[in-house]
Design a protein around this motif. Structure first.
Motif, PDB file in Angstrom:
ATOM      1  N   ALA A  41     -92.105 -99.704 -33.372  1.00 48.51           N
ATOM      2  CA  ALA A  41     -92.859 -98.759 -32.541  1.00 48.51           C
ATOM      3  C   ALA A  41     -91.966 -98.155 -31.467  1.00 48.51           C
ATOM      4  CB  ALA A  41     -94.058 -99.447 -31.903  1.00 48.51           C
ATOM      5  N   ASP A  42     -91.130 -98.977 -30.846  1.00 54.11           N
ATOM      6  CA  ASP A  42     -90.224 -98.471 -29.820  1.00 54.11           C
ATOM      7  C   ASP A  42     -89.241 -97.475 -30.427  1.00 54.11           C
ATOM      8  OD1 ASP A  42     -89.024 -98.743 -27.000  1.00 54.11           O
ATOM      9  OD2 ASP A  42     -87.301 -99.156 -28.297  1.00 54.11           O
ATOM     10  N   HIS A  43     -88.727 -97.792 -31.616  1.00 52.61           N
ATOM     11  CA  HIS A  43     -87.790 -96.867 -32.264  1.00 52.61           C
ATOM     12  C   HIS A  43     -88.477 -95.551 -32.593  1.00 52.61           C
ATOM     13  CE1 HIS A  43     -85.562 -95.038 -35.638  1.00 52.61           C
ATOM     14  NE2 HIS A  43     -84.492 -95.495 -34.991  1.00 52.61           N
ATOM     15  N   PHE A  44     -89.682 -95.622 -33.146  1.00 52.25           N
ATOM     16  CA  PHE A  44     -90.400 -94.390 -33.479  1.00 52.25           C
ATOM     17  C   PHE A  44     -90.671 -93.567 -32.228  1.00 52.25           C
ATOM     18  CE2 PHE A  44     -94.274 -91.936 -33.988  1.00 52.25           C
ATOM     19  CZ  PHE A  44     -94.033 -91.253 -35.167  1.00 52.25           C
ATOM     20  N   ALA A  45     -91.108 -94.232 -31.154  1.00 56.02           N
ATOM     21  CA  ALA A  45     -91.426 -93.504 -29.925  1.00 56.02           C
ATOM     22  C   ALA A  45     -90.207 -92.782 -29.381  1.00 56.02           C
ATOM     23  CB  ALA A  45     -91.992 -94.467 -28.881  1.00 56.02           C
ATOM     24  N   ARG A  46     -89.070 -93.431 -29.411  1.00 54.53           N
ATOM     25  CA  ARG A  46     -87.856 -92.832 -28.842  1.00 54.53           C
ATOM     26  C   ARG A  46     -87.264 -91.746 -29.737  1.00 54.53           C
ATOM     27  NH1 ARG A  46     -86.004 -95.774 -24.525  1.00 54.53           N
ATOM     28  NH2 ARG A  46     -86.984 -97.818 -24.233  1.00 54.53           N
ATOM     29  N   ALA A  47     -87.386 -91.918 -31.043  1.00 55.98           N
ATOM     30  CA  ALA A  47     -86.710 -91.004 -31.965  1.00 55.98           C
ATOM     31  C   ALA A  47     -87.591 -89.866 -32.460  1.00 55.98           C
ATOM     32  CB  ALA A  47     -86.165 -91.795 -33.166  1.00 55.98           C
ATOM     33  N   TYR A  48     -88.906 -90.082 -32.533  1.00 55.45           N
ATOM     34  CA  TYR A  48     -89.739 -89.110 -33.237  1.00 55.45           C
ATOM     35  C   TYR A  48     -91.011 -88.674 -32.499  1.00 55.45           C
ATOM     36  CZ  TYR A  48     -86.887 -90.848 -37.116  1.00 55.45           C
ATOM     37  OH  TYR A  48     -85.840 -91.222 -37.905  1.00 55.45           O
ATOM     38  N   ALA A  49     -91.542 -89.494 -31.597  1.00 55.66           N
ATOM     39  CA  ALA A  49     -92.873 -89.226 -31.043  1.00 55.66           C
ATOM     40  C   ALA A  49     -92.854 -88.053 -30.078  1.00 55.66           C
ATOM     41  CB  ALA A  49     -93.421 -90.469 -30.342  1.00 55.66           C
ATOM     42  N   GLY A  50     -93.999 -87.366 -29.999  1.00 57.53           N
ATOM     43  CA  GLY A  50     -94.153 -86.246 -29.080  1.00 57.53           C
ATOM     44  C   GLY A  50     -95.135 -86.573 -27.977  1.00 57.53           C
ATOM     45  N   VAL A  51     -95.589 -85.528 -27.299  1.00 56.02           N
ATOM     46  CA  VAL A  51     -96.560 -85.656 -26.205  1.00 56.02           C
ATOM     47  C   VAL A  51     -97.825 -86.341 -26.748  1.00 56.02           C
ATOM     48  CG1 VAL A  51     -98.039 -84.319 -24.667  1.00 56.02           C
ATOM     49  CG2 VAL A  51     -95.669 -83.619 -25.032  1.00 56.02           C
ATOM     50  N   PRO A  52     -98.396 -87.317 -26.004  1.00 52.71           N
ATOM     51  CA  PRO A  52     -98.043 -87.765 -24.655  1.00 52.71           C
ATOM     52  C   PRO A  52     -97.126 -88.973 -24.580  1.00 52.71           C
ATOM     53  CG  PRO A  52    -100.211 -88.563 -25.206  1.00 52.71           C
ATOM     54  CD  PRO A  52     -99.743 -87.775 -26.389  1.00 52.71           C
ATOM     55  N   ALA A  53     -96.546 -89.418 -25.707  1.00 48.23           N
ATOM     56  CA  ALA A  53     -95.614 -90.545 -25.641  1.00 48.23           C
ATOM     57  C   ALA A  53     -94.329 -90.122 -24.927  1.00 48.23           C
ATOM     58  CB  ALA A  53     -95.289 -91.055 -27.045  1.00 48.23           C
ATOM     59  N   ARG A  54     -93.847 -88.946 -25.273  1.00 51.23           N
ATOM     60  CA  ARG A  54     -92.635 -88.387 -24.664  1.00 51.23           C
ATOM     61  C   ARG A  54     -92.847 -86.894 -24.464  1.00 51.23           C
ATOM     62  NH1 ARG A  54     -88.642 -88.177 -28.261  1.00 51.23           N
ATOM     63  NH2 ARG A  54     -87.042 -87.935 -26.694  1.00 51.23           N
ATOM     64  N   GLY A  55     -92.079 -86.312 -23.569  1.00 56.70           N
ATOM     65  CA  GLY A  55     -92.215 -84.892 -23.272  1.00 56.70           C
ATOM     66  C   GLY A  55     -91.567 -84.013 -24.311  1.00 56.70           C
ATOM     67  N   VAL A  56     -91.995 -84.132 -25.545  1.00 53.98           N
ATOM     68  CA  VAL A  56     -91.444 -83.357 -26.655  1.00 53.98           C
ATOM     69  C   VAL A  56     -92.607 -82.695 -27.385  1.00 53.98           C
ATOM     70  CG1 VAL A  56     -90.136 -83.428 -28.801  1.00 53.98           C
ATOM     71  CG2 VAL A  56     -89.502 -84.946 -26.913  1.00 53.98           C
ATOM     72  N   SER A  57     -92.535 -81.379 -27.580  1.00 50.63           N
ATOM     73  CA  SER A  57     -93.591 -80.639 -28.260  1.00 50.63           C
ATOM     74  C   SER A  57     -93.098 -80.227 -29.641  1.00 50.63           C
ATOM     75  CB  SER A  57     -93.991 -79.405 -27.450  1.00 50.63           C
ATOM     76  OG  SER A  57     -95.029 -78.702 -28.097  1.00 50.63           O
ATOM     77  N   ARG A  58     -93.357 -81.103 -30.611  1.00 52.47           N
ATOM     78  CA  ARG A  58     -92.948 -80.818 -31.985  1.00 52.47           C
ATOM     79  C   ARG A  58     -93.750 -81.724 -32.912  1.00 52.47           C
ATOM     80  NH1 ARG A  58     -87.136 -83.859 -31.308  1.00 52.47           N
ATOM     81  NH2 ARG A  58     -87.918 -86.004 -31.476  1.00 52.47           N
ATOM     82  N   PRO A  59     -93.890 -81.341 -34.172  1.00 50.77           N
ATOM     83  CA  PRO A  59     -94.556 -82.229 -35.127  1.00 50.77           C
ATOM     84  C   PRO A  59     -93.757 -83.514 -35.311  1.00 50.77           C
ATOM     85  CG  PRO A  59     -94.425 -79.994 -35.984  1.00 50.77           C
ATOM     86  CD  PRO A  59     -93.550 -80.040 -34.769  1.00 50.77           C
ATOM     87  N   GLU A  60     -94.469 -84.588 -35.624  1.00 49.03           N
ATOM     88  CA  GLU A  60     -93.826 -85.858 -35.925  1.00 49.03           C
ATOM     89  C   GLU A  60     -93.686 -86.005 -37.436  1.00 49.03           C
ATOM     90  OE1 GLU A  60     -95.799 -88.259 -32.127  1.00 49.03           O
ATOM     91  OE2 GLU A  60     -96.530 -88.601 -34.171  1.00 49.03           O
ATOM     92  N   PRO A  61     -92.550 -86.489 -37.926  1.00 55.77           N
ATOM     93  CA  PRO A  61     -92.447 -86.772 -39.353  1.00 55.77           C
ATOM     94  C   PRO A  61     -93.177 -88.063 -39.692  1.00 55.77           C
ATOM     95  CG  PRO A  61     -90.446 -87.473 -38.251  1.00 55.77           C
ATOM     96  CD  PRO A  61     -91.307 -86.814 -37.193  1.00 55.77           C
ATOM     97  N   ALA A  62     -93.456 -88.252 -40.963  1.00 53.42           N
ATOM     98  CA  ALA A  62     -93.925 -89.548 -41.446  1.00 53.42           C
ATOM     99  C   ALA A  62     -92.704 -90.443 -41.618  1.00 53.42           C
ATOM    100  CB  ALA A  62     -94.665 -89.384 -42.768  1.00 53.42           C
ATOM    101  N   VAL A  63     -92.713 -91.586 -40.959  1.00 54.00           N
ATOM    102  CA  VAL A  63     -91.537 -92.461 -40.935  1.00 54.00           C
ATOM    103  C   VAL A  63     -91.898 -93.804 -41.551  1.00 54.00           C
ATOM    104  CG1 VAL A  63     -89.746 -93.508 -39.505  1.00 54.00           C
ATOM    105  CG2 VAL A  63     -90.738 -91.299 -38.842  1.00 54.00           C
ATOM    106  N   LEU A  64     -91.133 -94.193 -42.572  1.00 52.97           N
ATOM    107  CA  LEU A  64     -91.311 -95.469 -43.252  1.00 52.97           C
ATOM    108  C   LEU A  64     -90.191 -96.413 -42.858  1.00 52.97           C
ATOM    109  CD1 LEU A  64     -92.354 -94.309 -46.816  1.00 52.97           C
ATOM    110  CD2 LEU A  64     -93.608 -95.999 -45.465  1.00 52.97           C
ATOM    111  N   TYR A  65     -90.568 -97.565 -42.337  1.00 52.75           N
ATOM    112  CA  TYR A  65     -89.601 -98.639 -42.058  1.00 52.75           C
ATOM    113  C   TYR A  65     -89.722 -99.624 -43.215  1.00 52.75           C
ATOM    114  CZ  TYR A  65     -89.347 -96.536 -37.438  1.00 52.75           C
ATOM    115  OH  TYR A  65     -89.150 -95.654 -36.389  1.00 52.75           O
TER     116      TYR A  65
END
Length: 496
Positions: A41-65
């Protein structure tokens, strides 16, 4: 059902992933390096997540670990509104009272009701009784501050055998033992009402917990039951969203159905047993990140779900969400806009001269706090009609903090266009209306008594707010946009 033609994306998580893989590169990302379930979850939040997790306005990809023990773990599947709309042919292009009513009309038709199947994919592998052990599932721990491992993208399906009523909703569920979960039921949910009735009558409530569900079921689950026709099954609404009925199957150990295409199903019951939202021996403190972007607080005395069976598909995918991020905002926002549109229908005659063109929940409010409403004023009476709509929305939707009304030349799905309307078509000192008698949203820090005392010197938060960012009817020609959008674009388009 085994060997049948693959279902469309609306009816299967696997089909949705396959559709993404067949499209442009980058929509699905796989990480095959070894990963602990406490780190994904921490990796996804830092690498891919957008608002409101992080100040990034973009679609999130589907990420498989793929290398999580017991995995793979999937995050981000719903992190793009366009993706949801592509998968759900019955989802209205714009949420408005008339389009939401048409969706409900489709849902009450017999061909939208769920259909029972034999040999469902979700029961290809089965564990029952004393062999049940939830520790074998890759349930993420989202942050080091969490109470423990939480199910975050699972749908609880309940069917009351005494009344025939059903429920379908998502809840945070903490794994507190090999066969036990605590369930936080937000007040007002149908499953809470079914549970409390069963407890009063001294009988257990059978349920299934469905993980990795069809996208149509996920969106339908977030609709507010109180605005649907009495007795309408949310799975029928899911069938209307998908354009085809969803498949269900009888559970093995409980008198309730499971979603046949789910990746993993937990069968069990709620019998009135309670426990604190904490691991054994620990005090309840934090829970997990909430949809607004802040840590939540653990709850004492939550209902306990006892698991009697675990079934799953071959090579199951464990789906989760991180709480804050575009993924949960997209699901909550799509369903919330339909619920809000349905709630407005009874009051529209009192909002004279106002035609509601589109409702949209912004990701900035977690898909729940910030509601933008594009309207068309058809007479001078409309200038006073917006207050009627504001009161209805704020009173009947307790998580809505701010309602912003715009003209229908504004794309309320585009945050910059919404800000443009706020800046150029309102003066907040005069055009913002506080509703101090309405209860605050307790998960919003700015609506707590502590915040009110420090910021405002008051004991009570100042209340929820509506803003009129529309042009007065008599002045419409003076504020016409120099470059007007194509016909209908602002009401149905998307920020690009």
């Amino acid at each position: 059902m085994t060997g049948a033609t693959a279902p469309p994306p609306a009816l299967s998580l696997r089909a949705a992933l396959a559709e993404l893989r067949a499209g442009p590169p980058g929509a699905v990302v796989e990480h095959d390096e070894p990963a602990d379930r406490t780190r994904v979850a921490d990796h996804f939040a830092r690498a891919y997540a957008g608002v409101p997790a992080r100040g990034v306005s973009r679609p999130e990809p589907a990420v498989l670990y793929t290398a999580v023990p017991g995995g793979p773990v999937l995050l981000g599947l719903y992190g793009d509104e366009e993706r949801l709309r592509r998968w759900l042919p019955g989802l209205p292009e714009r949420a408005a009272p008339e389009t939401a009513a048409r969706l409900v009309a489709e849902a009450v038709r017999p061909n939208a009701a769920p259909v029972a199947v034999s040999r469902p994919p979700c029961q290809e592998h089965r564990t029952t009784g004393a062999r049940v052990d939830l520790s074998g599932l890759p349930v993420p721990v989202l942050t080091p501050r969490d109470a423990g491992p939480y199910l975050t993208a699972a749908l609880v399906r309940a069917e009351d055998p005494a009344t025939g009523r059903t429920a379908l909703s998502a809840h945070r569920m903490l794994v507190v033992g090999r066969d036990r979960l605590t369930v936080w039921m937000v007040p007002g949910r149908q499953v809470k009402a079914l549970y409390e009735q069963a407890v009063r009558e001294g009988r257990p409530l059978p349920v299934t917990v469905n993980i990795g569900v069809p996208p149509a079921a996920m969106v339908a689950s977030a609709l507010n039951t109180r605005f649907l026709p009495d007795g309408l099954d949310k799975l029928a609404v899911a069938g209307a969203l998908a354009g085809r009925p969803l498949a269900v199957a009888p559970a093995l150990t409980q008198p309730v159905s499971a979603l046949a295409e789910a990746e993993i199903v937990l069968e069990g019951y709620l019998d009135g047993s309670v426990a604190d939202e904490a691991l054994p021996g620990a005090e309840p403190r934090g829970s997990l990140p909430e949809f607004l972007g802040f840590d939540g607080g653990a709850r004492p005395g939550l209902p306990v779900l006892t698991v009697t069976a675990v079934t799953h598909r071959s090579d199951p995918v464990f789906q989760a969400v991180i709480g804050p991020g575009r993924e949960q905002s997209a699901v909550l926002g799509a369903a919330g806009a339909l619920s809000a549109a349905l709630s407005l229908r009874p009051v529209l005659p009192r909002a004279e001269g106002v035609r509601v063109r589109r409702l949209h929940f912004a990701a900035a409010g977690g898909g729940m706090l910030l509601l933008a409403v594009a309207v068309r004023k058809e007479s001078a009476a409309a200038d006073g009609g917006l207050a009627v709509l504001a009161r209805e929305l704020l009173e009947r939707h307790p998580f809505v903090k701010l309602v912003v009304f715009t003209d229908d030349d504004v794309d309320v799905g585009c945050a910059e266009d919404l800000l443009w309307a706020l800046v150029t078509r309102s003066n907040l000192g005069a055009d913002a209306t506080a509703w101090p008698r309405l209860p605050p949203v307790p998960m919003d820090p700015s609506q707590t008594p502590d915040w009110a005392a420090v910021r405002h010197g008051a004991e009570r938060p100042p209340g929820r707010v509506s803003v009129d960012a529309t042009t007065p009817y008599a002045l419409r020609s003076r504020t016409a946009r120099s470059f007007r959008p194509e016909a209908g674009l602002a009401a149905t388009g998307h920020c690009r």
